[in-house]
Design an enzyme around this catalytic site. Structure first.
Site, mmCIF file in Angstrom:
data_model
loop_
_atom_site.group_PDB
_atom_site.id
_atom_site.type_symbol
_atom_site.label_atom_id
_atom_site.label_comp_id
_atom_site.label_asym_id
_atom_site.label_seq_id
_atom_site.Cartn_x
_atom_site.Cartn_y
_atom_site.Cartn_z
ATOM 1 N N SER A 184 0.860 -1.184 0.000
ATOM 2 C CA SER A 184 0.000 0.000 0.000
ATOM 3 C C SER A 184 0.888 1.222 0.000
ATOM 4 O O SER A 184 2.026 1.192 0.493
ATOM 5 C CB SER A 184 -0.885 0.016 1.253
ATOM 6 O OG SER A 184 -1.542 1.271 1.410
ATOM 7 N N TYR A 238 -1.355 -0.776 10.350
ATOM 8 C CA TYR A 238 -1.488 -1.036 8.914
ATOM 9 C C TYR A 238 -0.292 -0.482 8.154
ATOM 10 O O TYR A 238 0.312 -1.175 7.326
ATOM 11 C CB TYR A 238 -2.785 -0.415 8.399
ATOM 12 C CG TYR A 238 -3.048 -0.667 6.935
ATOM 13 C CD1 TYR A 238 -3.489 -1.914 6.495
ATOM 14 C CD2 TYR A 238 -2.859 0.339 5.986
ATOM 15 C CE1 TYR A 238 -3.737 -2.159 5.150
ATOM 16 C CE2 TYR A 238 -3.102 0.106 4.643
ATOM 17 C CZ TYR A 238 -3.537 -1.136 4.229
ATOM 18 O OH TYR A 238 -3.772 -1.369 2.896
#
Length: 263
Positions: free
Chosen positions: A150, A166
């Site tokens: 990501s 995350y």
């Protein structure tokens, strides 16, 4: 004689295992691989979601099947790899996409939530890659592993997002990709990562609500979020012989967000 572009991108005769494949980015990538000729094994935790996703792929003329498994559980990971090999033969392409996110201030972030995110997003990628490589790719000296990271793994976020676990996990995925590519290049296995930006999905729903979809789109140079086609091209490049000399790399697919000075 050199092959044509069409031949280089052709995946006929290949088998791909896609985790987190029942919806969103995983299903989009499964479509890309299947449309290029690959047979698809989809996996996620919920059988009902997988049945619907496989029906969608089959309606598009793609040879697709499913196995319900939780990639946070080692026994499920081993079962997923072994059953795929039993039912479909060697695995040529592995897409590690199953993931989790958690929003909380760093100073109050629950440890069990941190462990949940790191376990699925990092440990799960390692265990499945290891199992598939040892059982199928290394002995044949060929394979393609695609890890979904990501742009959150490339730096920090606006303070209101509060996704420390995350971000940390996806940063780990980027370097996991580099390290694994260095070790397994001798086996003819390429390992690359995709770093998506904001795509509307169940996982990003909280962020979209907190920051506003229009605001996030306006922040991107291309003034839009990702859509149902935007990961198809890079997925096919990494998975096919068109990308056979690419390994240890990551590419942001984010409308240009990651190149803005100051984020």
């Amino acid at each position: 004689m050199t092959r044509t572009v069409q031949q280089l991108f052709d995946l006929k005769g290949k088998t791909a295992l896609v985790t987190g494949g029942s919806r969103g980015l995983g299903l989009q990538m499964a479509h890309a691989l299947g449309e290029a000729g690959a047979r698809i094994m989809l996996s996620s935790r919920k059988a009902a979601d997988l049945e619907e996703a496989v029906a969608d792929l089959q309606a598009a003329g793609i040879d697709a099947r499913w196995i319900a498994a939780d990639c946070a559980i080692e026994a499920d990971i081993h079962r997923l790899a072994d059953e795929t090999l039993e039912r479909m033969g060697d695995i040529d392409i592995l897409v590690n996409n199953a993931g989790a996110a958690w929003g909380a201030p760093a100073e109050d972030h629950p440890l069990d939530a941190w462990d949940k995110v790191m376990n699925l997003n990092v440990r799960g990628y390692f265990l499945l890659s290891q199992r598939v490589a040892k059982k199928s790719m290394i002995s044949r000296k060929q394979g393609r592993i695609i890890n979904i990271a990501s742009i959150a793994g490339l730096g920090g976020n606006p303070p209101e997002m509060q996704t420390i676990a995350y971000n940390t996990s996806k940063g780990a995925v980027v370097n996991f990709t580099r390290a694994l590519a260095c070790e397994w290049g001798k086996y003819g296995i390429t390992v690359n990562a995709i770093c998506p930006g904001f795509f509307p999905s169940k996982m990003t729903r909280g962020t979209l609500e907190a920051m506003g979809e229009e605001k996030l789109a306006a922040h991107a140079p291309l003034k839009r979020l990702g859509d149902d086609e935007d990961l198809k091209g890079i997925t096919l490049l990494y998975a096919s012989d068109a990308g056979k000399h690419i390994t240890g790399q990551w590419l942001a697919v984010d409308g240009g967000v990651s190149v803005i000075t100051g984020g």
